[in-house]
Design a protein around this motif. Structure first.
Motif, mmCIF file in Angstrom:
data_model
loop_
_atom_site.group_PDB
_atom_site.id
_atom_site.type_symbol
_atom_site.label_atom_id
_atom_site.label_comp_id
_atom_site.label_asym_id
_atom_site.label_seq_id
_atom_site.Cartn_x
_atom_site.Cartn_y
_atom_site.Cartn_z
ATOM 1 N N GLN A 184 0.825 -1.201 0.000
ATOM 2 C CA GLN A 184 0.000 0.000 0.000
ATOM 3 C C GLN A 184 0.869 1.265 0.000
ATOM 4 N N PRO A 185 0.390 2.340 -0.606
ATOM 5 C CA PRO A 185 1.095 3.609 -0.442
ATOM 6 C C PRO A 185 0.954 4.087 1.001
ATOM 7 N N PRO A 186 1.964 4.724 1.557
ATOM 8 C CA PRO A 186 1.877 5.195 2.947
ATOM 9 C C PRO A 186 0.853 6.315 3.092
ATOM 10 N N VAL A 187 0.366 6.494 4.323
ATOM 11 C CA VAL A 187 -0.558 7.593 4.637
ATOM 12 C C VAL A 187 0.259 8.688 5.313
ATOM 13 N N PRO A 188 0.593 9.781 4.604
ATOM 14 C CA PRO A 188 1.431 10.832 5.204
ATOM 15 C C PRO A 188 0.690 11.577 6.307
ATOM 16 N N ASP A 295 -7.537 -1.683 5.251
ATOM 17 C CA ASP A 295 -8.322 -0.502 4.860
ATOM 18 C C ASP A 295 -8.609 0.378 6.066
ATOM 19 N N ALA A 296 -8.978 -0.248 7.165
ATOM 20 C CA ALA A 296 -9.324 0.514 8.367
ATOM 21 C C ALA A 296 -8.107 1.266 8.907
ATOM 22 N N LEU A 297 -6.942 0.632 8.884
ATOM 23 C CA LEU A 297 -5.720 1.307 9.332
ATOM 24 C C LEU A 297 -5.476 2.562 8.502
ATOM 25 N N ALA A 298 -5.583 2.440 7.188
ATOM 26 C CA ALA A 298 -5.309 3.563 6.288
ATOM 27 C C ALA A 298 -6.335 4.676 6.435
ATOM 28 N N CYS A 299 -7.551 4.317 6.805
ATOM 29 C CA CYS A 299 -8.635 5.301 6.945
ATOM 30 C C CYS A 299 -8.714 5.879 8.358
ATOM 31 N N GLY A 300 -7.842 5.437 9.261
ATOM 32 C CA GLY A 300 -7.878 5.945 10.623
ATOM 33 C C GLY A 300 -9.091 5.494 11.397
ATOM 34 N N THR A 301 -9.592 4.298 11.083
ATOM 35 C CA THR A 301 -10.766 3.750 11.758
ATOM 36 C C THR A 301 -10.337 2.575 12.625
ATOM 37 N N PRO A 302 -10.247 2.738 13.939
ATOM 38 C CA PRO A 302 -9.823 1.637 14.804
ATOM 39 C C PRO A 302 -10.761 0.440 14.707
ATOM 40 N N SER A 303 -10.194 -0.746 14.898
ATOM 41 C CA SER A 303 -10.951 -1.983 14.742
ATOM 42 C C SER A 303 -10.963 -2.797 16.026
ATOM 43 N N VAL A 304 -11.993 -3.631 16.142
ATOM 44 C CA VAL A 304 -12.016 -4.713 17.123
ATOM 45 C C VAL A 304 -12.101 -5.998 16.315
ATOM 46 N N THR A 305 -11.216 -6.945 16.604
ATOM 47 C CA THR A 305 -11.200 -8.183 15.833
ATOM 48 C C THR A 305 -10.856 -9.355 16.739
ATOM 49 N N THR A 306 -10.707 -10.517 16.128
ATOM 50 C CA THR A 306 -10.377 -11.750 16.839
ATOM 51 C C THR A 306 -8.922 -12.119 16.582
ATOM 52 N N GLN A 357 4.559 1.179 8.203
ATOM 53 C CA GLN A 357 5.735 0.320 8.347
ATOM 54 C C GLN A 357 5.524 -1.054 7.729
ATOM 55 N N ARG A 358 4.357 -1.612 7.930
ATOM 56 C CA ARG A 358 4.117 -3.020 7.572
ATOM 57 C C ARG A 358 3.764 -3.220 6.101
ATOM 58 N N PHE A 359 3.073 -2.283 5.507
ATOM 59 C CA PHE A 359 2.508 -2.514 4.174
ATOM 60 C C PHE A 359 3.043 -1.561 3.113
ATOM 61 N N ASP A 360 4.235 -1.051 3.317
ATOM 62 C CA ASP A 360 4.821 -0.078 2.398
ATOM 63 C C ASP A 360 5.039 -0.693 1.016
ATOM 64 N N PHE A 361 4.429 -0.100 0.002
ATOM 65 C CA PHE A 361 4.494 -0.637 -1.363
ATOM 66 C C PHE A 361 5.936 -0.724 -1.858
ATOM 67 N N GLY A 362 6.680 0.371 -1.709
ATOM 68 C CA GLY A 362 8.027 0.419 -2.253
ATOM 69 C C GLY A 362 8.921 -0.669 -1.712
ATOM 70 N N ARG A 363 8.883 -0.896 -0.407
ATOM 71 C CA ARG A 363 9.767 -1.888 0.218
ATOM 72 C C ARG A 363 9.427 -3.302 -0.233
ATOM 73 N N HIS A 364 8.132 -3.653 -0.204
ATOM 74 C CA HIS A 364 7.748 -5.023 -0.560
ATOM 75 C C HIS A 364 7.876 -5.272 -2.054
ATOM 76 N N ALA A 365 7.570 -4.278 -2.877
ATOM 77 C CA ALA A 365 7.726 -4.446 -4.325
ATOM 78 C C ALA A 365 9.193 -4.651 -4.678
ATOM 79 N N ASP A 366 10.081 -3.907 -4.025
ATOM 80 C CA ASP A 366 11.514 -4.040 -4.276
ATOM 81 C C ASP A 366 12.008 -5.437 -3.889
ATOM 82 N N THR A 367 11.552 -5.935 -2.749
ATOM 83 C CA THR A 367 11.937 -7.281 -2.313
ATOM 84 C C THR A 367 11.468 -8.331 -3.316
ATOM 85 N N LEU A 368 10.244 -8.197 -3.798
ATOM 86 C CA LEU A 368 9.682 -9.150 -4.758
ATOM 87 C C LEU A 368 10.471 -9.145 -6.067
#
Length: 413
Positions: A184-188, A295-306, A357-368
């Protein structure tokens, strides 16, 4: 480099996480200047991505038909990516026959045999199923999927948790696997500040394709158990449930008096997510990573999950938002997050940090890309080190080949 992607379906980025992850992989290839062709035997849907607009060629192909042989002989790809193991089963032997030096890449999206095993475990217990027995895991489905992984030169795994399972319980060589999560692109920070704040948001949200069994199970669990507990404490709150392809059994759950609203298709996932105060993801089973949480992380919407929802999401970091597998506690955590502004803002900021940190497009695309280039340069020795894969191609691919040829001959008659 000439790249062929054989898709199980045409990518629908607005319908599923698998759809937008596929687009990210295609974009990573295109950013290298590689020529990309996307081929699929599936029918084209109205929600599919406009691949030609991204510089990607589209080709319709047929199952069990030698017309694919003519197509791939002419294309002569350097890299072939199979979208899920069923496509490797169907077309892998044809690729090996006509383009033996093409790198064969498998993209699993999630480890589906694990998802199916957890589904069976949840049916038996009614509880959240993270760990499953060997009896439920070592199925015919698993044999087919693991065989496809072993036959491939490299398999993209979206979750490190699934890599760990493959290497420990199935004894797959780690050299055949690559951790490749959502990109994903980072959220500045400026974009973060522009998003609606706590007081500007209201209601709960659930997002997920209704055709995906874990999502449908989560909706039922909410309807029958969790939402009544939340609603009893927040009588003005509403639960807005969005997702592609809602069946009649889902729309029949709509109940305005209970605040349980089946919204169906969302034209703009980010817009509806940014309007909600809390995202709910009560997944009792599943595999891979959860696009709804990204999606929720990028939109600033906190989640409750399992624990199933949070599995693998944070990598080596800590998952910063509430997690529980118990319905009563799930409801309590959801109400607390919905009403406590300080906690909500802390979860939101930690979510932005994790996302970037976790889903940065540039870093993971470069590794791939680096891994694929290394693989292409050293393909012969890589394959010599995978005798099990060579053995499986020798035996099982012959049976698949003869079955396909028999079906084709039968169809001609």
């Amino acid at each position: 480099m000439q790249v062929l992607v054989i898709g199980y379906v045409w990518p629908e980025p607005a319908s599923s996480a698998a759809g937008y992850r596929m687009l990210a992989l295609l974009d990573a290839f295109r950013h290298q200047g590689w020529q990309v062709t996307f081929a699929s035997p599936a029918e084209k849907s109205i929600h599919r991505a406009d691949l030609p607009a991204r510089g990607i060629n589209e080709v319709n192909i047929a199952l069990n038909c030698s017309s694919f042989d003519d197509f791939i002989r002419e294309l002569q790809p350097d890299l072939v990516m199979f979208d899920r193991f069923m496509m490797e089963e169907q077309f892998g032997w044809r690729v090996e026959k006509h383009c033996p030096q093409a790198v064969r890449l498998l993209d699993t999206e999630d480890l589906s045999c694990l998802r199916h095993a957890r589904h069976q475990a949840t049916k038996q217990s009614g509880n959240v199923s993270l760990d499953v027995s060997t009896e439920l895991l070592f199925t015919e489905h698993a044999k087919r999927e693991i065989a496809a992984i072993l036959r491939s030169d490299l398999t993209l795994m979206i979750s490190q948790a699934e890599i760990d399972l493959l290497t420990t319980r199935f004894k797959v060589d780690s050299a055949l696997l690559l951790d490749s999560p959502f990109m994903q692109p980072p959220v500045p920070e400026e974009q973060q500040r522009q998003l609606p704040d706590f007081d500007q948001r209201q209601h709960f949200i659930v997002i997920g394709n209704f055709r995906h069994a874990p999502n449908w199970d989560a909706v039922l669990w909410l309807k029958q158990t969790i939402w009544p507990l939340i609603r009893s404490r927040l009588p003005e709150a509403e639960l807005h449930i969005f997702g592609a392809y809602p069946p009649p059994k889902a729309t029949q759950l709509h109940n305005a008096q209970q605040g349980f609203l089946i919204k169906g298709w969302a034209d703009d996932v980010n817009r509806v997510m940014q309007q909600a105060r809390v995202n709910l993801a009560p997944l009792r089973f599943g595999a891979g990573l959860k696009g709804k949480l990204v999606d929720a992380l990028a939109c600033g919407t906190p989640s409750v999950t399992t624990s199933v929802g949070a599995e693998g999401m944070s990598g080596e970091l800590d998952w910063p938002q509430p997690v529980t597998d118990h319905p009563e506690q799930f409801a309590n955590l959801a109400v607390e997050l919905y009403t406590e502004a300080h906690q909500w803002r802390d979860c939101q900021q930690q979510g932005f940090d994790l996302h970037n940190q976790r889903f940065d497009f540039g870093r993971h695309a470069d590794t791939l890309i680096k891994r694929l280039q290394q693989l292409r340069d050293d393909l012969d020795s890589h394959r010599l080190a995978n005798f099990t894969g060579a053995m499986l191609r020798h035996h099982s691919m012959k049976s698949t080949q003869y079955m396909a040829q028999w079906i084709e001959a039968k169809n001609r008659k």
